[in-house]
Design a protein around this motif. Structure first.
Motif, PDB file in Angstrom:
ATOM      1  N   HIS A  96       0.893  -1.279   0.068  1.00  0.00           N
ATOM      2  CA  HIS A  96       0.006  -0.012  -0.083  1.00  0.00           C
ATOM      3  C   HIS A  96       0.926   1.375  -0.040  1.00  0.00           C
ATOM      4  O   HIS A  96       0.398   2.389   0.179  1.00  0.00           O
ATOM      5  N   GLY A  97       2.165   1.043  -0.266  1.00  0.00           N
ATOM      6  CA  GLY A  97       2.896   2.193  -0.384  1.00  0.00           C
ATOM      7  C   GLY A  97       3.704   2.825   0.983  1.00  0.00           C
ATOM      8  O   GLY A  97       4.382   4.002   0.641  1.00  0.00           O
ATOM      9  N   GLY A 116       0.570  -8.942   1.094  1.00  0.00           N
ATOM     10  CA  GLY A 116       0.950  -8.628  -0.470  1.00  0.00           C
ATOM     11  C   GLY A 116       2.220  -8.419  -0.901  1.00  0.00           C
ATOM     12  O   GLY A 116       3.269  -8.854   0.242  1.00  0.00           O
ATOM     13  N   PRO A 117       2.529  -8.308  -1.868  1.00  0.00           N
ATOM     14  CA  PRO A 117       3.970  -8.212  -2.232  1.00  0.00           C
ATOM     15  C   PRO A 117       4.721  -6.851  -1.680  1.00  0.00           C
ATOM     16  O   PRO A 117       4.284  -5.791  -2.020  1.00  0.00           O
TER      17      PRO A 117
END
Length: 145
Positions: free
Chosen positions: A7-8, A30-31
């Motif tokens: 998500h940054g 997530g990645p």
């Protein structure tokens, strides 16, 4: 080097670092991305990056745990196994939730297919009825002529 979540969110940012070790605990699924860069140099230099990405039980530094706590080798193995069991347990709950979702999707798809099958049967029977009615009218008109 910069490590960024799916998500940054930036977990690590290192500028002008020549070597070192870095670890973080992921809070999101997530990645994750790791970005390496090197400043422009004159004359150009060759940059070597050794990268070891670990996750789960392998990510912990068990030798450090043994040194700090004066723990026997068997106790370290038991701690590793306990962490592994917790990970497996969490994975089992995740898989159960996914299985429930997949079963619900399967049920809804089956009911939709049953409705579509029934509608296509109704359409086929209707078309067959209209064709027979049309042919009967055609031959009756032909008889009258």
């Amino acid at each position: 080097m910069q490590v960024t979540s799916p998500h940054g969110v930036s977990y690590h940012y290192g500028d002008k670092v020549e070597k070192g070790t870095f670890a973080f605990t992921a809070s999101e699924n997530g990645p994750y991305s790791a970005c390496f860069w090197s400043p422009l140099r004159q004359p150009p230099l060759t940059t070597i990056v050794e990268f070891d990405w670990r996750s789960g039980v392998e990510a912990r530094d068990w030798s450090n745990v043994a040194k700090k706590g004066n723990i026997e080798a068997m106790e370290i193995e038991l701690r590793k196994l306990a962490v592994t069991v917790r990970n497996i347990h969490a994975e089992m709950y995740y898989l159960r939730d996914r299985e429930e979702e997949m079963q619900e999707l399967n049920r809804s798809t089956n009911s939709e297919m049953a409705i579509m099958g029934f509608l296509s049967l109704v359409v086929c029977v209707s078309v067959a009825g209209l064709q027979s009615w049309n042919l009967r009218n055609y031959f009756e008109r032909k008889k009258l002529l």
